[in-house]
Design an enzyme around this catalytic site. Structure first.
Site, PDB file in Angstrom:
ATOM      1  N   HIS A  10     -60.898 -43.908  18.734  1.00  0.00           N
ATOM      2  CA  HIS A  10     -61.380 -44.960  17.571  1.00  0.00           C
ATOM      3  C   HIS A  10     -61.997 -45.912  18.564  1.00  0.00           C
ATOM      4  CE1 HIS A  10     -58.776 -42.713  14.465  1.00  0.00           C
ATOM      5  NE2 HIS A  10     -60.038 -43.215  14.148  1.00  0.00           N
ATOM      6  N   ARG A  49     -57.878 -35.105  19.454  1.00  0.00           N
ATOM      7  CA  ARG A  49     -59.026 -36.038  19.721  1.00  0.00           C
ATOM      8  C   ARG A  49     -59.086 -36.966  20.673  1.00  0.00           C
ATOM      9  NH1 ARG A  49     -60.321 -38.961  13.896  1.00  0.00           N
ATOM     10  NH2 ARG A  49     -61.147 -40.579  14.731  1.00  0.00           N
ATOM     11  N   ASP A  51     -61.569 -36.006  12.560  1.00  0.00           N
ATOM     12  CA  ASP A  51     -60.253 -35.320  12.202  1.00  0.00           C
ATOM     13  C   ASP A  51     -60.370 -33.820  12.148  1.00  0.00           C
ATOM     14  OD1 ASP A  51     -58.102 -37.101  12.851  1.00  0.00           O
ATOM     15  OD2 ASP A  51     -58.962 -38.361  11.262  1.00  0.00           O
ATOM     16  N   CYS A  97     -69.368 -37.772   7.209  1.00  0.00           N
ATOM     17  CA  CYS A  97     -69.179 -39.111   7.765  1.00  0.00           C
ATOM     18  C   CYS A  97     -68.579 -39.220   9.312  1.00  0.00           C
ATOM     19  CB  CYS A  97     -68.517 -39.970   7.104  1.00  0.00           C
ATOM     20  SG  CYS A  97     -66.781 -39.586   6.575  1.00  0.00           S
ATOM     21  N   GLU A 137     -60.769 -33.750   5.829  1.00  0.00           N
ATOM     22  CA  GLU A 137     -60.697 -33.689   7.126  1.00  0.00           C
ATOM     23  C   GLU A 137     -59.312 -32.916   7.511  1.00  0.00           C
ATOM     24  OE1 GLU A 137     -60.573 -37.649   8.573  1.00  0.00           O
ATOM     25  OE2 GLU A 137     -59.203 -38.317   6.482  1.00  0.00           O
TER      26      GLU A 137
HETATM   27  C1  PEP Z   1     -63.074 -38.498  10.624  1.00  0.00           C
HETATM   28  O1  PEP Z   1     -62.046 -38.159  10.719  1.00  0.00           O
HETATM   29  O2  PEP Z   1     -64.156 -37.530  10.945  1.00  0.00           O
HETATM   30  C2  PEP Z   1     -63.406 -40.032  10.049  1.00  0.00           C
HETATM   31  C3  PEP Z   1     -64.670 -40.322   9.698  1.00  0.00           C
HETATM   32  O3  PEP Z   1     -62.423 -40.723  10.065  1.00  0.00           O
HETATM   33  P1  PEP Z   1     -61.717 -41.621  11.142  1.00  0.00           P
HETATM   34  O4  PEP Z   1     -62.798 -41.232  12.444  1.00  0.00           O
HETATM   35  O5  PEP Z   1     -61.890 -42.930  10.789  1.00  0.00           O
HETATM   36  O6  PEP Z   1     -60.482 -40.830  11.294  1.00  0.00           O
HETATM   37 MG    MG Z   2     -60.332 -39.178  10.103  1.00  0.00          MG
END
Ligand code: PEP
Ligand code: MG
Length: 756
Positions: free
Chosen positions: A370, A646, A636, A683, A612
């Site tokens: 993140h 990840r 995810d 996304c 996800e």
């Molecule tokens: C994802 O998991 O691809 C996503 C867009 O959400 P985040 O990265 O905030 O977990």
């Molecule tokens: Mg996610």
């Protein structure tokens, strides 16, 4: 206090060392005196000091007992001979019959053949081996553990002399496992593109312990006890705060408090202090020893535990040096700063002024962690997995963070600096080209309109929305503002924030994703309990369905903020249709409640879900009639589809998002959504990379949501693409047995003039 014979010897020795160090003469003179003193005090015929030079060579710098002509002539590579072995493993050796040891390497110029026993310790500073200190005796002497500890303590004092730069140039003080000499170029992994130039700011800078030798060990023991008590009482105060009364917080704090009482750790610090070090030097010594040895340990769990002790040791050092504030934060950040950290949480990044951050360099990290996502939103170049960078860099060193090529230059020479400045201006020019594209539609050569949305999470991001020409915000991560605050925002505060976002979007669509915390997104005031697998744990919608008050308040704030405008709400981490049904029910209750209260309702409420968690893909026929849109969270999804953490750098590149399995999955979801007439977007980070985005379009996806800086490059790719030929080519690849389709897809792009 009872003292053993050995500790009193060491204290006397330390007193004399202090006099020598404080005395006149060159650094070499002082080192010569030190080895003589040690030999005499430890009743050894030989005492020698080897110093690490550039290219991983240990050079004999001073000796009492060996032939003097060997000084500055005898050189050993790391891992060569017993001295090299001590440096390579960062651990002491005490051998009654050294010559019988398989690693013994005989150097005739030293005349050491007559000495049978050997005791040597690494000279460590930070987690870096700067040299080796050795004593030798003619007889087969059995050195005691206390004697090893005494020599280690002396080596710690010597480390300051070596690191001062008076003996060898500081530029030569490179770590054992890095071949580099200054200026350094270090390889890492691209976590966000772009190039930044600035000076190093070390996240949690090392506190430099200046007072090493104690006047009175009893006083030092008292200081240590007081500092520990202060840390414990800080934790106790936290326990009394009303917002931390909850079970999970207590567990985390209890665990942390337990570390302050760990007997083994405390004993080792106590021992170091009793040999004559100050309290802070004792803490530093134990920290250095553990770090140097743990660097050789691959086991992730053990390394994590080390981090806990390291954190505690840092706090203790801060407490002892009278600085109980966290160091190196925001306030005095240089104009152009490159932040260097082992790892850093997304929230911690907010401690620094993003306008002054030109780059982020991490020892760990991965593309989907993140902090990398937040840095991408802030357009900060990031290079991750730069091994041992913290050991090779000092605060305020000039640094180039080359995110494009995943490399970092420390103290770069002028020609590299100049070419980076040139590259930066070329980048500005490219941006100008993208800016010109801003008002052109994202339409392919064969007339397919692609909706290009932007990901956001901070008010700051909204300024990019109109600049980059995105169609709207396809993912607003509502947890980011929650993470930047010190307490959970109430309904009014949330309403205000969401209203500002909608106002600034000026009618463009904004998809608000409900709170997605847990995993690596931790709220400072809402620590989850320790979990073995936080990514698979109590996170995201699992938390907000179990604590519906939080979800209710957020939905209420969103309904109020919309004030009659369209509202799009998306639920994260949905694993089964039943969860979506439950969340929708909460939304319906809130709608009814707000209607009764006379709040003007949104003109239209669009409800969607993230996809996800793979299980949900097998319920699409039941799910799709209940939603207006679906957005694939590829970050995810990749982790769950391939069973790959990840955040774990070791396996980050093991599987490719362009693997046939992943592409097929996207194709399957896209077909289902088309059949049900439900909007589908992607996304996750995958959508922001041109080749991946091209592939997503190839499987039928028509909406992408990416970070603002990626809009220009993706639009350029879209405008150069012929979808029909891509679709027919991609269809032939779906059954491939290859590890990845990447090279074939790149080949297609090159052959068909697609701009990547
Ligand atoms: C994802 O998991 O691809 C996503 C867009 O959400 P985040 O990265 O905030 O977990
Ligand atoms: Mg996610």
């Amino acid at each position: 206090m009872v003292t053993s014979g050995a500790t009193s010897v060491s204290r006397r020795l330390l007193g004399r060392l202090r006099d020598v160090m404080a005395g006149g003469g060159t650094a070499q003179d002082r080192l010569d005196k030190v080895v003589t003193l040690i030999a005499r005090d430890m009743v050894a015929e030989v005492c020698s000091c080897y110093v690490m030079r550039a290219g991983e060579v240990l050079e004999l710098f001073a000796t009492e007992g060996l032939k003097h002509e060997s000084v500055h002539r005898t050189r050993l590579r790391v891992a060569e001979g017993l001295v090299g072995d001590i440096a390579a493993h960062a651990r002491p050796l005490a051998l009654a019959d050294a010559q019988a040891h398989p690693h013994f390497a005989y150097r005739p110029e030293t005349g050491e053949e007559v000495y049978h026993s050997l005791m040597g310790v690494p000279i460590i500073r930070g987690s870096r081996v700067l040299g080796v200190l050795v004593v030798q005796n003619r007889t087969m002497r059995h050195y005691t553990e206390e004697e090893v500890e005494t020599l280690e303590t002396v080596a710690m004092v010597l480390a300051e002399l070596v690191a001062s730069g008076d003996l060898v140039d500081r530029s030569e003080l490179v770590p054992v496992d890095g071949n580099a000499v200054l200026p350094l170029r270090l390889e890492g992994v691209r976590l966000n593109g772009g190039v930044g130039l600035g000076v190093a700011v070390l996240h949690r800078p090392r506190i430099v312990v200046r007072r090493l030798v104690a006047e009175d060990p009893d006083i030092e023991m008292e200081r240590l006890t007081r500092a520990l008590a202060a840390i414990k009482s800080q934790i106790d105060v936290l326990f009394t705060r009303p917002e931390l009364r909850d079970g999970e917080h207590r567990d985390v704090l209890e665990t942390y408090r337990m570390f302050t009482e760990d007997k083994g750790w405390l004993n080792r610090i106590g021992e170091a202090v009793r040999t004559g070090l100050t309290a802070e030097a004792g803490v530093q010594k134990v920290l250095d020893d553990t770090r140097a040895r743990m660097n050789l340990i691959a086991d992730a769990y053990l390394r994590e535990r080390l981090h806990d002790f390291e954190d505690l040791a840092n706090r203790l050092l801060q407490q002892l040096s009278g600085d109980d504030e966290e160091g190196g934060r925001g306030g005095d950040l240089p104009e152009a700063a490159i932040l260097v950290a082992r790892n850093i949480g997304p929230m911690e990044l907010f401690d620094y002024d993003p306008r002054r951050l030109r780059g982020l360099v991490l020892e760990e990290g991965s593309t989907t962690s993140h902090v990398a996502i937040v840095a991408r939103a802030l357009d900060i170049p990031v290079v991750g997995r730069v091994k041992d960078v913290l050991d090779m860099i000092d605060s305020l060193d000039p640094v180039i963070c080359d995110g494009d090529n995943g490399q970092v230059f420390i103290r770069p020479p002028d020609d590299i600096r100049d070419s980076v400045v040139e590259a930066l201006s070329a980048r500005q020019q490219r941006r100008a080209i993208y800016a010109r594209l801003r008002d052109l539609p994202a339409v392919t050569r064969d007339d397919t309109r692609i909706a290009l949305y932007m990901n956001a999470g901070l008010l700051l991001d909204l300024q990019h929305l109109h600049e980059c020409g995105a169609d709207g915000i396809g993912l607003y991560r509502t947890e980011l503002p929650f993470m930047a605050r010190s307490a959970l925002p109430n309904v009014d505060a949330q309403t205000l924030l969401y209203r500002k976002i909608l106002d600034q979007a000026e009618g463009k669509r904004v998809v608000f994703r409900t709170l997605d915390v847990g995993g690596d997104k931790v709220l400072p005031y809402w620590n989850p309990s320790e979990e073995d697998n936080p990514a698979l744990g109590w996170r995201s919608i699992r938390i907000t369905l179990d604590r519906p008050a939080v979800m209710r308040q957020q939905l209420r704030a969103l309904l109020r903020a919309a004030g009659g405008r369209e509202l799009s709400v998306m639920f994260p981490m949905v694993a089964e249709v039943a969860e979506l049904v439950q969340a929708r029910r909460i939304l319906d209750i809130e709608i009814a409640r707000e209607t009764a209260a006379g709040t003007p309702l949104p003109e239209r409420i669009r409800v969607g879900t993230m996809l996800e968690v793979p299980a949900l893909a097998f319920q699409l026929d039941a799910l799709l009639p209940l939603v207006d849109f679906v957005s694939i969270g590829s970050n995810d999804l990749t982790q769950f589809l391939f069973a790959i953490d990840r955040g774990n750098p070791r396996i980050a590149e093991r599987y490719d998002p362009l693997a046939p399995g992943m592409v097929r999955f996207m194709h399957m979801v896209s077909e289902k959504c088309r059949a049900h007439g439900v909007d589908l977007s992607v996304c996750g980070e995958m959508a922001a990379r041109p080749l991946e985005a091209m592939t997503l379009i190839g499987v039928g996806i028509r909406t992408l949501s990416v970070t603002a800086p990626a809009i220009g490059p993706i639009k350029t790719m879209v405008r150069s693409l012929d979808v029909a030929s891509l679709e027919s080519y991609l269809f032939t690849l779906l059954d491939s047995r290859d590890h990845s389709l990447r090279s074939r897809l790149r080949g297609f792009a090159i052959d068909h003039g697609v701009s990547l």
